[in-house]
Design an enzyme around this catalytic site. Sequence first.
Site: not given
Ligand code: URA
Length: 252
Positions: A113
Amino acid sequence: MARPSTAQALKKTLDRILSRAGVGSRTEARKWVAEGRVAVNGKTIRSADAWADPARDRITFDGKPLQAKRKIYLLLYKPAGYLTTYKDPQGRPTVYDLLKDVDEWIFPAGRLDQDTSGLLLMTNDTQFGDFVTSPESHVPKTYLVKASTVLTEDQLQQLREGVELADSPTRPAQVTRVRDSAKCTFFEITITEGRNRQVRRMVEALGAKTLKLVRTRIGLVGIGDLQIGKWRELSAAEVKALSPRQRILRQV
Ligand code: URA
Protein backbone atom coordinates in the site's frame (compact mmCIF):
# COMPACT_ATOMS: atom_id res chain seq x y z
CA MET A 1 -9.19 -17.18 -28.20
CA ALA A 2 -9.27 -20.84 -27.01
CA ARG A 3 -6.35 -22.10 -24.94
CA PRO A 4 -3.94 -24.38 -26.84
CA SER A 5 -4.08 -28.16 -26.61
CA THR A 6 -1.43 -30.12 -24.69
CA ALA A 7 0.59 -30.43 -27.90
CA GLN A 8 0.70 -26.64 -28.01
CA ALA A 9 1.48 -26.27 -24.31
CA LEU A 10 4.72 -24.40 -24.97
CA LYS A 11 2.84 -21.68 -26.77
CA LYS A 12 1.97 -18.43 -25.08
CA THR A 13 0.00 -15.38 -26.06
CA LEU A 14 2.00 -12.61 -27.71
CA ASP A 15 1.49 -10.10 -24.90
CA ARG A 16 2.94 -12.60 -22.42
CA ILE A 17 5.85 -13.50 -24.70
CA LEU A 18 6.79 -9.83 -25.06
CA SER A 19 6.52 -9.14 -21.35
CA ARG A 20 8.56 -12.24 -20.47
CA ALA A 21 11.23 -11.09 -22.90
CA GLY A 22 11.45 -7.95 -20.78
CA VAL A 23 10.25 -5.63 -23.53
CA GLY A 24 7.54 -4.03 -21.41
CA SER A 25 4.39 -4.68 -19.44
CA ARG A 26 1.62 -6.85 -20.88
CA THR A 27 -0.56 -3.76 -21.26
CA GLU A 28 2.15 -2.01 -23.27
CA ALA A 29 2.74 -5.17 -25.29
CA ARG A 30 -0.95 -5.38 -26.24
CA LYS A 31 -0.80 -1.82 -27.54
CA TRP A 32 2.37 -2.50 -29.55
CA VAL A 33 0.90 -5.64 -31.09
CA ALA A 34 -2.23 -3.73 -32.11
CA GLU A 35 0.00 -1.08 -33.69
CA GLY A 36 1.52 -3.75 -35.94
CA ARG A 37 5.00 -3.64 -34.42
CA VAL A 38 5.17 -7.40 -33.79
CA ALA A 39 5.66 -10.12 -36.41
CA VAL A 40 5.65 -13.90 -36.11
CA ASN A 41 7.64 -15.74 -38.76
CA GLY A 42 7.64 -12.62 -40.90
CA LYS A 43 3.90 -11.99 -40.69
CA THR A 44 2.60 -8.98 -38.78
CA ILE A 45 0.14 -10.07 -36.09
CA ARG A 46 -2.23 -7.51 -34.61
CA SER A 47 -3.91 -9.65 -31.97
CA ALA A 48 -2.06 -9.88 -28.65
CA ASP A 49 -4.15 -12.98 -27.88
CA ALA A 50 -2.54 -14.90 -30.76
CA TRP A 51 -0.48 -17.89 -29.59
CA ALA A 52 3.15 -18.46 -30.56
CA ASP A 53 6.02 -20.65 -29.41
CA PRO A 54 8.95 -18.45 -28.38
CA ALA A 55 11.34 -21.40 -28.81
CA ARG A 56 10.32 -22.20 -32.40
CA ASP A 57 8.67 -19.14 -33.90
CA ARG A 58 10.70 -16.16 -35.06
CA ILE A 59 9.15 -13.28 -33.19
CA THR A 60 10.28 -9.73 -33.96
CA PHE A 61 9.52 -6.39 -32.34
CA ASP A 62 10.10 -3.39 -34.61
CA GLY A 63 11.85 -5.81 -36.97
CA LYS A 64 14.36 -7.01 -34.33
CA PRO A 65 14.25 -10.55 -32.92
CA LEU A 66 13.31 -10.80 -29.25
CA GLN A 67 16.30 -11.58 -27.14
CA ALA A 68 16.24 -13.38 -23.82
CA LYS A 69 16.97 -10.62 -21.34
CA ARG A 70 19.21 -11.04 -18.29
CA LYS A 71 16.98 -11.85 -15.36
CA ILE A 72 16.97 -9.14 -12.72
CA TYR A 73 15.91 -9.46 -9.09
CA LEU A 74 16.01 -6.35 -6.92
CA LEU A 75 15.04 -5.69 -3.33
CA LEU A 76 13.82 -2.13 -2.77
CA TYR A 77 13.23 -0.62 0.66
CA LYS A 78 10.05 1.25 -0.25
CA PRO A 79 9.36 4.34 1.83
CA ALA A 80 5.78 5.14 2.88
CA GLY A 81 4.14 7.60 0.47
CA TYR A 82 5.30 5.85 -2.73
CA LEU A 83 2.88 3.98 -4.98
CA THR A 84 3.70 0.53 -6.33
CA THR A 85 2.46 1.47 -9.80
CA TYR A 86 4.30 2.59 -12.90
CA LYS A 87 2.57 5.94 -13.34
CA ASP A 88 0.11 7.82 -11.22
CA PRO A 89 -2.42 10.10 -12.95
CA GLN A 90 -2.28 12.34 -9.86
CA GLY A 91 1.50 12.67 -10.12
CA ARG A 92 2.29 11.07 -6.76
CA PRO A 93 5.75 9.48 -6.37
CA THR A 94 6.06 5.85 -7.43
CA VAL A 95 8.67 3.19 -6.71
CA TYR A 96 10.01 3.74 -10.24
CA ASP A 97 11.22 7.18 -9.11
CA LEU A 98 13.60 5.28 -6.81
CA LEU A 99 14.80 2.97 -9.59
CA LYS A 100 15.82 5.55 -12.20
CA ASP A 101 19.29 4.04 -12.58
CA VAL A 102 17.78 0.66 -13.59
CA ASP A 103 17.51 0.61 -17.39
CA GLU A 104 15.57 -2.62 -17.79
CA TRP A 105 11.81 -2.90 -17.45
CA ILE A 106 10.96 -4.49 -14.10
CA PHE A 107 7.72 -4.97 -12.21
CA PRO A 108 6.86 -5.45 -8.52
CA ALA A 109 6.46 -9.04 -7.32
CA GLY A 110 3.56 -8.17 -5.02
CA ARG A 111 2.36 -4.77 -3.97
CA LEU A 112 2.60 -2.64 -0.88
CA ASP A 113 0.00 0.00 0.00
CA GLN A 114 1.01 3.61 -0.41
CA ASP A 115 1.27 3.99 3.39
CA THR A 116 3.23 0.77 3.88
CA SER A 117 7.02 0.78 3.79
CA GLY A 118 9.51 -2.06 3.55
CA LEU A 119 10.66 -4.88 1.37
CA LEU A 120 9.47 -4.82 -2.22
CA LEU A 121 10.83 -7.26 -4.79
CA MET A 122 11.20 -5.98 -8.36
CA THR A 123 12.01 -8.31 -11.24
CA ASN A 124 11.64 -8.97 -14.96
CA ASP A 125 11.11 -12.70 -14.31
CA THR A 126 7.36 -13.30 -14.58
CA GLN A 127 7.62 -16.90 -13.37
CA PHE A 128 9.42 -15.76 -10.22
CA GLY A 129 6.90 -12.91 -9.76
CA ASP A 130 3.95 -15.26 -10.23
CA PHE A 131 5.35 -17.68 -7.65
CA VAL A 132 6.04 -15.04 -5.00
CA THR A 133 2.59 -13.47 -5.38
CA SER A 134 0.37 -16.47 -6.07
CA PRO A 135 -1.93 -17.28 -3.10
CA GLU A 136 -1.28 -20.99 -3.77
CA SER A 137 2.46 -20.62 -3.16
CA HIS A 138 1.92 -19.55 0.48
CA VAL A 139 5.21 -17.66 0.52
CA PRO A 140 5.42 -16.18 4.04
CA LYS A 141 5.55 -12.40 4.35
CA THR A 142 6.55 -10.79 7.62
CA TYR A 143 5.45 -7.34 8.80
CA LEU A 144 6.11 -5.11 11.78
CA VAL A 145 2.90 -3.45 12.89
CA LYS A 146 2.19 -0.53 15.18
CA ALA A 147 -1.42 -0.89 16.34
CA SER A 148 -3.43 2.08 17.59
CA THR A 149 -4.30 0.43 20.91
CA VAL A 150 -2.65 -1.90 23.39
CA LEU A 151 -3.69 -5.35 22.20
CA THR A 152 -4.50 -8.11 24.65
CA GLU A 153 -3.01 -11.59 24.43
CA ASP A 154 -6.46 -12.79 23.39
CA GLN A 155 -6.50 -10.36 20.44
CA LEU A 156 -3.05 -11.51 19.29
CA GLN A 157 -4.29 -15.09 19.57
CA GLN A 158 -7.23 -14.21 17.30
CA LEU A 159 -4.73 -13.00 14.69
CA ARG A 160 -2.82 -16.28 15.05
CA GLU A 161 -5.89 -18.46 14.63
CA GLY A 162 -7.52 -16.40 11.88
CA VAL A 163 -9.94 -13.51 11.88
CA GLU A 164 -13.09 -13.10 9.82
CA LEU A 165 -12.60 -10.71 6.87
CA ALA A 166 -15.25 -9.68 4.34
CA ASP A 167 -13.88 -12.15 1.74
CA SER A 168 -13.11 -15.14 4.02
CA PRO A 169 -11.30 -16.00 7.27
CA THR A 170 -7.54 -15.57 7.30
CA ARG A 171 -5.16 -18.54 7.42
CA PRO A 172 -3.20 -19.19 10.62
CA ALA A 173 -0.44 -16.65 11.16
CA GLN A 174 2.64 -16.33 13.37
CA VAL A 175 2.30 -13.37 15.73
CA THR A 176 4.84 -12.11 18.28
CA ARG A 177 4.40 -9.14 20.56
CA VAL A 178 7.48 -6.92 20.25
CA ARG A 179 6.61 -4.34 22.90
CA ASP A 180 3.83 -2.15 24.25
CA SER A 181 3.94 1.60 24.76
CA ALA A 182 1.41 3.44 26.92
CA LYS A 183 -1.10 3.50 24.02
CA CYS A 184 0.09 1.08 21.32
CA THR A 185 1.24 -2.47 20.69
CA PHE A 186 4.10 -3.19 18.30
CA PHE A 187 3.95 -6.74 16.98
CA GLU A 188 5.38 -8.91 14.23
CA ILE A 189 3.10 -10.97 12.01
CA THR A 190 3.89 -13.53 9.33
CA ILE A 191 1.11 -14.35 6.91
CA THR A 192 1.08 -16.83 4.05
CA GLU A 193 -1.53 -15.08 1.96
CA GLY A 194 -1.26 -11.84 0.04
CA ARG A 195 -4.72 -10.38 0.13
CA ASN A 196 -5.40 -6.73 -0.51
CA ARG A 197 -4.60 -4.64 2.61
CA GLN A 198 -4.70 -7.87 4.57
CA VAL A 199 -2.73 -6.86 7.65
CA ARG A 200 -4.61 -3.58 8.01
CA ARG A 201 -7.93 -5.41 7.67
CA MET A 202 -6.86 -8.02 10.24
CA VAL A 203 -6.04 -5.27 12.75
CA GLU A 204 -9.35 -3.56 11.96
CA ALA A 205 -11.13 -6.85 12.70
CA LEU A 206 -9.81 -6.47 16.26
CA GLY A 207 -11.29 -2.96 16.51
CA ALA A 208 -7.91 -1.20 16.21
CA LYS A 209 -6.09 0.67 13.45
CA THR A 210 -2.66 0.21 11.90
CA LEU A 211 -0.56 3.29 12.57
CA LYS A 212 2.57 1.95 10.90
CA LEU A 213 3.25 -1.08 8.71
CA VAL A 214 6.66 -2.25 7.51
CA ARG A 215 7.33 -5.43 5.53
CA THR A 216 10.61 -6.84 6.81
CA ARG A 217 10.84 -10.25 5.13
CA ILE A 218 9.57 -12.36 2.23
CA GLY A 219 10.35 -16.03 2.71
CA LEU A 220 13.98 -16.19 3.79
CA VAL A 221 14.86 -12.83 2.27
CA GLY A 222 15.11 -10.00 4.78
CA ILE A 223 15.49 -6.26 4.40
CA GLY A 224 18.63 -6.31 6.58
CA ASP A 225 20.39 -2.98 7.01
CA LEU A 226 19.42 -1.56 3.61
CA GLN A 227 18.64 2.15 3.86
CA ILE A 228 15.12 3.34 3.20
CA GLY A 229 14.61 4.35 -0.44
CA LYS A 230 17.60 2.26 -1.60
CA TRP A 231 17.75 -1.00 -3.51
CA ARG A 232 20.14 -3.90 -3.92
CA GLU A 233 20.30 -7.00 -6.12
CA LEU A 234 19.23 -10.30 -4.59
CA SER A 235 22.00 -12.88 -4.26
CA ALA A 236 21.72 -16.11 -6.26
CA ALA A 237 20.93 -17.95 -2.99
CA GLU A 238 18.10 -15.50 -2.22
CA VAL A 239 16.61 -15.95 -5.71
CA LYS A 240 16.78 -19.71 -5.27
CA ALA A 241 15.15 -19.52 -1.84
CA LEU A 242 12.19 -17.68 -3.40
CA SER A 243 11.82 -19.97 -6.39
CA PRO A 244 9.33 -22.83 -6.77
CA ARG A 245 10.04 -26.09 -4.96
CA GLN A 246 12.00 -24.48 -2.11
CA ARG A 247 10.00 -26.10 0.71
CA ILE A 248 12.13 -24.28 3.27
CA LEU A 249 9.96 -21.23 2.56
CA ARG A 250 7.05 -22.73 4.40
CA GLN A 251 7.77 -21.37 7.83
CA VAL A 252 4.19 -20.96 9.03
N1 URA B 1 -1.02 -5.80 4.28
C1 URA B 1 -1.50 -4.54 4.23
O1 URA B 1 -2.50 -4.24 4.88
N2 URA B 1 -0.88 -3.66 3.47
C2 URA B 1 0.24 -3.92 2.76
O2 URA B 1 0.79 -3.06 2.08
C3 URA B 1 0.73 -5.23 2.81
C4 URA B 1 0.08 -6.16 3.58
